[in-house]
Design a protein around this motif. Structure first.
Motif, PDB file in Angstrom:
ATOM      1  N   GLU A   1       0.819  -1.206   0.000  1.00  0.00           N
ATOM      2  CA  GLU A   1       0.000   0.000   0.000  1.00  0.00           C
ATOM      3  C   GLU A   1       0.858   1.263   0.000  1.00  0.00           C
ATOM      4  O   GLU A   1       0.565   2.229  -0.703  1.00  0.00           O
ATOM      5  CB  GLU A   1      -0.977  -0.024   1.180  1.00  0.00           C
ATOM      6  CG  GLU A   1      -2.193  -0.881   0.832  1.00  0.00           C
ATOM      7  CD  GLU A   1      -2.966  -1.377   2.041  1.00  0.00           C
ATOM      8  OE1 GLU A   1      -2.723  -0.873   3.153  1.00  0.00           O
ATOM      9  OE2 GLU A   1      -3.812  -2.277   1.849  1.00  0.00           O
ATOM     10  N   THR A   2       1.914   1.243   0.811  1.00  0.00           N
ATOM     11  CA  THR A   2       2.811   2.400   0.868  1.00  0.00           C
ATOM     12  C   THR A   2       3.447   2.659  -0.498  1.00  0.00           C
ATOM     13  O   THR A   2       3.495   3.789  -0.978  1.00  0.00           O
ATOM     14  CB  THR A   2       3.947   2.149   1.887  1.00  0.00           C
ATOM     15  OG1 THR A   2       3.358   1.751   3.114  1.00  0.00           O
ATOM     16  CG2 THR A   2       4.779   3.391   2.114  1.00  0.00           C
TER      17      THR A   2
ATOM     18  N   LYS B   1       1.129   4.065  -3.063  1.00  0.00           N
ATOM     19  CA  LYS B   1       0.891   5.487  -2.827  1.00  0.00           C
ATOM     20  C   LYS B   1       2.067   6.321  -3.332  1.00  0.00           C
ATOM     21  O   LYS B   1       1.887   7.336  -3.997  1.00  0.00           O
ATOM     22  CB  LYS B   1       0.683   5.727  -1.322  1.00  0.00           C
ATOM     23  CG  LYS B   1      -0.733   6.222  -0.993  1.00  0.00           C
ATOM     24  CD  LYS B   1      -0.841   6.598   0.470  1.00  0.00           C
ATOM     25  CE  LYS B   1      -1.508   5.481   1.259  1.00  0.00           C
ATOM     26  NZ  LYS B   1      -1.264   5.573   2.704  1.00  0.00           N
ATOM     27  N   LEU B   2       3.268   5.878  -2.995  1.00  0.00           N
ATOM     28  CA  LEU B   2       4.455   6.641  -3.373  1.00  0.00           C
ATOM     29  C   LEU B   2       4.590   6.785  -4.894  1.00  0.00           C
ATOM     30  O   LEU B   2       5.074   7.788  -5.387  1.00  0.00           O
ATOM     31  CB  LEU B   2       5.719   5.984  -2.808  1.00  0.00           C
ATOM     32  CG  LEU B   2       5.997   6.189  -1.320  1.00  0.00           C
ATOM     33  CD1 LEU B   2       7.135   5.293  -0.856  1.00  0.00           C
ATOM     34  CD2 LEU B   2       6.317   7.648  -1.019  1.00  0.00           C
TER      35      LEU B   2
ATOM     36  N   LYS C   1       2.071   6.572  -7.138  1.00  0.00           N
ATOM     37  CA  LYS C   1       0.742   6.615  -7.768  1.00  0.00           C
ATOM     38  C   LYS C   1       0.718   7.418  -9.076  1.00  0.00           C
ATOM     39  O   LYS C   1      -0.052   7.126  -9.962  1.00  0.00           O
ATOM     40  CB  LYS C   1      -0.321   7.097  -6.781  1.00  0.00           C
ATOM     41  CG  LYS C   1      -0.203   8.506  -6.301  1.00  0.00           C
ATOM     42  CD  LYS C   1      -1.440   8.870  -5.454  1.00  0.00           C
ATOM     43  CE  LYS C   1      -1.369  10.288  -4.916  1.00  0.00           C
ATOM     44  NZ  LYS C   1      -0.312  10.482  -3.910  1.00  0.00           N
TER      45      LYS C   1
END
Ligand code: ADP
Ligand code: MG
Length: 679
Positions: free
Chosen positions: A330-331, A334-335, A337
């Motif tokens: 998930e991290t 996000k980074l 995206k």
């Protein structure tokens, strides 16, 4: 050579005993000498009988004046043996060893050692060891080695056999010492021959210390030599994929960093530039990134992965558990995206990879990534989070699978630098010591029993008013490799109590190691999205879990944890901008024992805490119970920083001056034995 003698040649030794030695891997006299005592009894001082003192462990010598069997009312057979020296008489009692009176006859002189006790008003010695008086004794009248008793071999038997070997060893120059004379001299260490004698049957405490020190030195030297040699070997390897950075790529990296939602800390920047330097070399990177929990290692790994991507290669990121892999996924999503990277997760229960493996740029998973049948063709970088949970075997498997990719291993385990250099001397070290800006240090308090109710009330109020979340960590009931049923049972009980009585109006859930992965994941998920207020958990709760809204932690039975472990637990809070609080609950009153915990409340520096505990309680505590036996050193202590430093310098000197003296393969077995328990 005496030391090559097979164990079968020991005189007066039954085949059962021989068999038991062999089961321990002891096949020769040399093997036997390498079975070191774990402690010693000092029976060297002979006390006149008139001066023995209750409560002390003492040794006396006397002549037997009476020897008889007695039968008690309950039918026990007691052996009453009275001895006498110039000062007084003393009656010794054994139970149910009627043959003794045939050995211990009147007129014979013996040594007896043991604790001085008072029984039915009379002072005597509980005969722990006894021995006929002769010129050279084995079990008394000296500093006596105590061996761990295993598989039916008593310490006494081992001692007798070792004594036999040592008494012959004295007439030889064995074992051959291959250490260069100047190294022996420079480090002021004992000769190997003396050390083997002195570690088993020392003539004095000083000689014992010197002997242990020499053998420890050799053991640490072996570790250093091995890792330095591995390091050199590694440097000769060619990276499968050379990463080439041009101006354009450099600009993209800078842009990525600039667009992060935060400013990188100086330490993060340094680590990134060290990694970048490594990645463009012709031999594969082997770097160890150490940074306290919450120091921001993930983003460093992400940037490394980005570099790999820009150069056209894949990155594998592996976490120790599914939950952590999910979190990384998930991290990372996000980074990246707004960038065209294709990111996949691949764990036992989650497989997002569809289509060709080769089309993904970052693949995140657990160790299953290694064992799966997936074949990755373009792997340029492998990132391993919490590396000490991965075994050596797995690491080498990995090297084969991706051929020779660059390797970045990360850990939040606070390891003092000297120790890290010993354990991971084959790796290059990057350290993040700074915390991201604006992070408030966690406030830690030691809560006495009387204040517990008030603490609960305060926490309940905080949860209701500020909607923050709470971790409650249950104590370790039994130390063991994995979580025991007892620990889980205690956690369940605590959970019921908290849910039904203390925090009645709140949402409380329970997490422990015996739950199925799916159940664990659900519970973590609910907590991380704020559905649950309080998570009661055993210490298995993942180290790297990142829930900024969880700002309070209670640790029950805090005294049972090592400081480094407490620190890792505490690292699950204090991850956002809010002030976090950690409460140590302990029912012990002993100020001495509480001193450690007081020290803990006063510092947020993981390495300082680890060093404190290393000095006080040994290395096991740094790695926690899970990593017990992580390093199975035979004799050296990892808390002896000075000796570790000396051994390291000696290793570097030897490799420089005598590069062929030790071979990597000859040391391999010894080192693998030491490190193999790492899982
Ligand atoms: P760890 O080193 O324990 O793996 P993480 O990488 O999980 O730490 O980072 C902890 C938190 O800090 C994350 O929420 C991350 O986004 C944030 N973070 C990382 N670096 C910085 C920084 N330089 N400034 C502010 N926050 C940061
Ligand atoms: Mg992490």
């Amino acid at each position: 050579m005496l030391l090559d003698t097979p164990i079968e040649s020991l005189p007066a030794t039954s085949s059962v005993t021989i068999h038991r030695f062999k089961a321990l891997g002891i096949n020769t006299y040399f093997d036997l000498l390498n079975y070191f005592p774990f402690r010693y009894e000092d029976y060297s001082l002979i006390t006149p009988i008139a001066r023995i003192q209750e409560g002390e462990v003492m040794t006396v010598k006397g002549m037997i004046v009476q020897s008889k069997n007695e039968i008690t009312k309950r039918g026990f057979r007691l052996q009453k043996i009275t001895i006498q020296d110039e000062s007084a008489r003393l009656t010794l009692t054994w139970i149910n060893q009627p043959y003794l009176v045939h050995v211990l006859k009147e007129g014979i002189s013996i040594y007896v050692a043991g604790e001085v006790v008072r029984f039915a008003g009379k002072i005597s010695i509980q005969p722990n060891e006894w021995e006929l008086a002769k010129e050279e004794t084995i079990h008394t009248n000296r500093i006596v080695p105590v061996y761990s008793e295993i598989r039916g071999l008593s310490s006494k038997t081992i001692r007798e056999k070792v004594f036999h070997v040592i008494s012959h060893l004295k007439n030889t120059a064995e074992p051959h010492d291959q250490m260069p004379g100047e190294v022996v001299k420079f480090n002021n260490i004992a000769s190997l021959h003396e050390a083997y004698i002195g570690v088993h049957f020392p003539k004095s405490k000083a000689l014992l210390a010197e002997s242990r020190s020499r053998l420890s030195f050799d053991e640490l030297l072996g570790l250093h030599l091995y890792s330095q040699m591995t390091r050199r070997e590694w440097q000769l390897k060619k990276a499968t994929h050379r990463l080439l950075l041009d101006k354009n790529k450099e600009l993209l990296i800078t842009k990525f960093i600039k667009e992060l939602p935060f400013e990188l800390t100086e330490d993060q920047k340094t680590s990134i530039s060290e990694i970048k330097q490594d990645l463009i070399k012709t031999h594969p990177m082997n770097r160890f990134l150490q940074g306290d929990v919450g120091s921001g290692k993930t983003v460093v790994a992400a940037i490394a992965a980005y570099i790999s991507f820009l150069c056209g290669f894949q990155t594998l990121i592996m976490a120790p558990t599914e939950i952590l892999a999910m979190q990384h996924y998930e991290t990372i999503l996000k980074l990246f995206k707004s960038l065209p990277l294709k990111i996949a997760i691949q764990t036992g229960s989650k497989k997002s990879m569809k289509g060709k493996n080769d089309s993904f740029d970052i693949i995140i998973g657990t160790q299953a990534l290694l064992t799966s049948s997936l074949a990755f063709q373009r792997v340029g970088l492998v990132v391993i989070d919490e590396q000490h949970r991965f075994g050596v075997a797995q690491r080498s498997l990995l090297k084969e699978k991706g051929k020779e990719p660059h390797l970045l291993t990360m850990t939040a385990t606070p390891i003092p630098r000297t120790l890290a250099l010993t354990l991971y001397g084959d790796l290059d070290l990057s350290t993040i010591t700074q915390m991201p800006l604006g992070r408030l240090p966690i406030k830690t308090f030691l809560v006495p029993l009387v204040k517990r109710a008030a603490a609960y009330a305060w926490i309940e109020k905080k949860v209701n008013e500020e909607h923050i979340q709470v971790f409650i960590i249950c104590p370790l009931i039994e130390e063991s490799e994995s979580e025991t049923l007892q620990t889980v049972k205690a956690a369940k009980k605590e959970y019921e109590h908290l849910k039904n009585i203390v925090f009645k109006g709140l949402n409380v859930s329970l997490l422990h190691g015996k739950l199925k992965p799916k159940e664990k994941e659900l519970i973590m998920k609910e907590f991380s999205v704020g559905k649950t207020d309080i998570l009661v958990s055993t210490s298995v709760v993942e180290v790297g879990i990142d829930i900024p809204n969880a700002t309070i932690m209670i640790i029950e039975g805090a005294e049972r944890f090592g400081l480094a472990q407490l620190h890792q637990l505490r690292g699950r809070i204090g991850r956002g901008k809010l002030q976090s609080y950690c409460y140590l609950f302990s029912e012990i009153q002993d100020e001495g024992k509480l001193k450690r915990l007081h020290f803990f409340t006063g510092t947020n520096n993981g390495v300082k805490l680890a060093e404190y505990d290393l000095g006080q309680r040994g290395a096991g505590n740094i790695f926690g119970t899970k990593q017990h036996g992580y390093l199975k050193l035979k004799i050296a202590s990892l808390s002896d920083m000075e000796l570790m430093r000396q051994a390291k310098n000696a290793a570097l000197y030897i490799l420089e001056k005598y590069p062929h003296l030790y071979s990597i393969s000859s040391m391999q077995k010894q080192i693998e034995e030491v490190k193999i328990a790492n899982n």
